[in-house]
Design a protein around this motif. Structure first.
Motif, PDB file in Angstrom:
ATOM      1  N   GLY A 255      32.795  36.448  33.399  1.00 51.00           N
ATOM      2  CA  GLY A 255      33.062  35.069  33.733  1.00 51.00           C
ATOM      3  C   GLY A 255      31.809  34.235  33.812  1.00 51.00           C
ATOM      4  O   GLY A 255      30.681  34.759  33.792  1.00 51.00           O
TER       5      GLY A 255
ATOM      6  N   TRP B  45      35.421  33.970  30.736  1.00 50.10           N
ATOM      7  CA  TRP B  45      36.535  33.051  30.946  1.00 50.10           C
ATOM      8  C   TRP B  45      36.120  31.624  30.574  1.00 50.10           C
ATOM      9  O   TRP B  45      35.013  31.192  30.848  1.00 50.10           O
TER      10      TRP B  45
ATOM     11  N   ALA C  23      40.774  33.833  27.286  1.00 53.20           N
ATOM     12  CA  ALA C  23      41.500  34.225  28.499  1.00 53.20           C
ATOM     13  C   ALA C  23      42.532  35.319  28.225  1.00 53.20           C
ATOM     14  O   ALA C  23      42.615  36.308  28.970  1.00 53.20           O
TER      15      ALA C  23
ATOM     16  N   VAL D 131      42.609  39.133  29.894  1.00 55.08           N
ATOM     17  CA  VAL D 131      43.702  39.571  30.774  1.00 55.08           C
ATOM     18  C   VAL D 131      44.354  40.838  30.229  1.00 55.08           C
ATOM     19  O   VAL D 131      44.629  41.791  30.978  1.00 55.08           O
TER      20      VAL D 131
ATOM     21  N   SER E  92      39.224  38.367  38.170  1.00 53.94           N
ATOM     22  CA  SER E  92      39.372  37.041  37.556  1.00 53.94           C
ATOM     23  C   SER E  92      38.976  35.915  38.513  1.00 53.94           C
ATOM     24  O   SER E  92      38.276  34.977  38.125  1.00 53.94           O
ATOM     25  N   SER E  93      39.413  36.011  39.775  1.00 52.81           N
ATOM     26  CA  SER E  93      39.089  34.936  40.728  1.00 52.81           C
ATOM     27  C   SER E  93      37.609  34.890  41.032  1.00 52.81           C
ATOM     28  O   SER E  93      37.017  33.807  41.147  1.00 52.81           O
TER      29      SER E  93
END
Length: 427
Positions: free
Chosen positions: A86, A149, A156, A160, A217-218
């Motif tokens: 990311g 990301w 994306a 995922v 991801s966060s």
């Protein structure tokens, strides 16, 4: 301790293939630490944050059942760190650093447990290192370090999908290793052991996997402050499983107390119910019964003599086989009625109700009768032949039981008993 608990207590002291797993996990972790030390550590804030989460997760690990320890927070944190990509992660950790961080954090986390004398399964921890390493390798092979990301589906969606594949890889690897261990430890068919591992993985593994994806991801998108927020749902899940495990321990305590009542009253010899349950569990493992059925089988074997309390006089030495068929079936029906009043052991009551049925007039003509009833019937007969009362040799007892195949005893169960005895089963 229940019969199953006693069996597990002996078996868990025999690592067997666990030695290979520990050596593989320790060797892989040591090699990763050396490689990381040589090339240098990148992204220290992420190393410290995820390492701390893994260590805390190891400290608060818990038993999912009587043989499996799980650390959902540690597993999710390890998976999350393995899949970091990311804009806030520069550069992304390589596979060696991921394995090194997971290994070191795991050892840091289990240190306080070991010092406090709490249960810690080194094999399970090494399994986690191996499965996370596989997930990291798969994810790194699919997603290059420069792919991060952004606002486009072009990046994306592949990230995922790669995350989900990495999580699936970790789960399957751990399930395969766990199934092999269970097959070796309990002599359970490998397909049945793999089924049991996949069931456990579905119960809590899904939450751990999704937690890892959300954590990665966060954190990658929002930064390190997002990590604690994602851990909160996992903590709530862990608390829910702890409450469930506590309820199960309460049931086991109740069952053990009910089982001892027949011994206190002289209707069964000391330890007879535990010995019967121990053999019934061994047969159930050999036949590949699912975990829920194994629990019901153990409970039914422990409580199989409760109905005798309604009879006028105890059998000599607890040998219920000396009674008439009518008396034994009456005792089984009374025992089932007593168990049903608990309101939570209906399947156990049904097993006990048919535990004295002759196979020819019972399960041979009615498949609705549980297989577990036949297992309890055979286990009780064998215990009374070789136990403290009679003391026959295993060969002589098998010969006696063999005479009743197809009439008194289920042929499938008797054949399973032969395999269990041949492997050296002893009360």
């Amino acid at each position: 301790m229940t019969a199953l608990g006693e069996t597990e207590g002996v078996e868990l002291r025999k690592l067997g293939s666990g030695v290979v797993i520990v050596l593989a996990g320790v060797g892989l972790g040591l090699a990763a630490v050396l490689l990381t030390a040589r090339h240098g550590v990148t992204g220290w804030p992420f190393v410290l944050t995820f390492g701390l989460l893994i260590a805390i997760g190891e400290m608060v690990q818990f038993k999912v059942d009587r043989s499996r320890n799980r650390a959902p927070i540690a597993t999710s944190a390890a998976l999350g760190y393995a899949m970091l990509r990311g804009p806030s992660v520069h550069p992304a950790p390589d596979v060696a650093q991921i394995i090194a961080v997971v290994s070191v954090a795991t050892m840091v986390g289990v240190g306080p447990r070991a010092l406090a004398g709490l249960r810690w399964d080194v094999v399970v921890s090494c399994r986690r290192v191996l499965s996370v390493a596989c997930a990291a390798a798969v994810f790194a092979a699919l997603i290059p370090t420069e792919m991060t990301w952004n606002n486009s589906w072009r990046h994306a969606l592949p990230i995922v999908l790669a995350m989900l594949l990495g999580v699936l890889t970790a789960g399957v690897v751990d399930a395969l290793v766990g199934a092999g261990q269970a097959t070796e430890r309990y002599n359970k068919p490998f397909p049945a052991s793999l089924r049991d591992e996949l069931v456990v993985m579905g119960q809590i593994g899904m939450a751990m996997g999704i937690g890892g994806v959300l954590l990665a991801s966060s954190t990658a998108l929002l930064g390190l402050w997002a990590a604690p927020l994602v851990i909160v749902p996992l903590l709530l899940t862990q608390l829910a499983f702890r409450r469930y495990a506590s309820a199960q321990r309460t049931y086991r305590t109740t069952v053990r107390s009910m089982a001892r009542s027949t011994e206190i009253a002289g209707f069964s010899s000391p330890g007879q119910n535990a010995r019967t349950a121990s053999l019934a569990v061994a047969i159930g493992n050999d036949l590949g019964l699912a975990p829920a059925r194994m629990v019901a089988l153990e409970y039914a074997a422990l409580l199989s003599g409760v109905g005798q309390l309604a009879l006028a006089d105890p059998s000599p030495g607890g040998a219920s086989l000396l009674r008439s068929r009518e008396e034994r079936q009456q005792a089984a029906e009374i025992g089932a009625s007593i168990i049903e009043r608990s309101g939570a052991l209906d399947h156990v009551a049904e097993i006990v109700r048919h535990s004295n049925d002759a196979y020819r007039h019972g399960r041979a003509n009615n498949l609705d009768i549980p297989l577990e009833s036949g297992i309890v019937n055979v286990a009780l007969a064998y215990e009374q032949l070789v136990g403290e009362g009679t003391g026959q040799s295993p060969d002589k007892a098998m010969e006696s039981i063999g005479l009743g195949i197809g009439a008194e005893y289920d042929p499938v169960v008797v054949e399973s008993l032969r395999r269990v005895v041949a492997r050296g089963f002893r009360f």
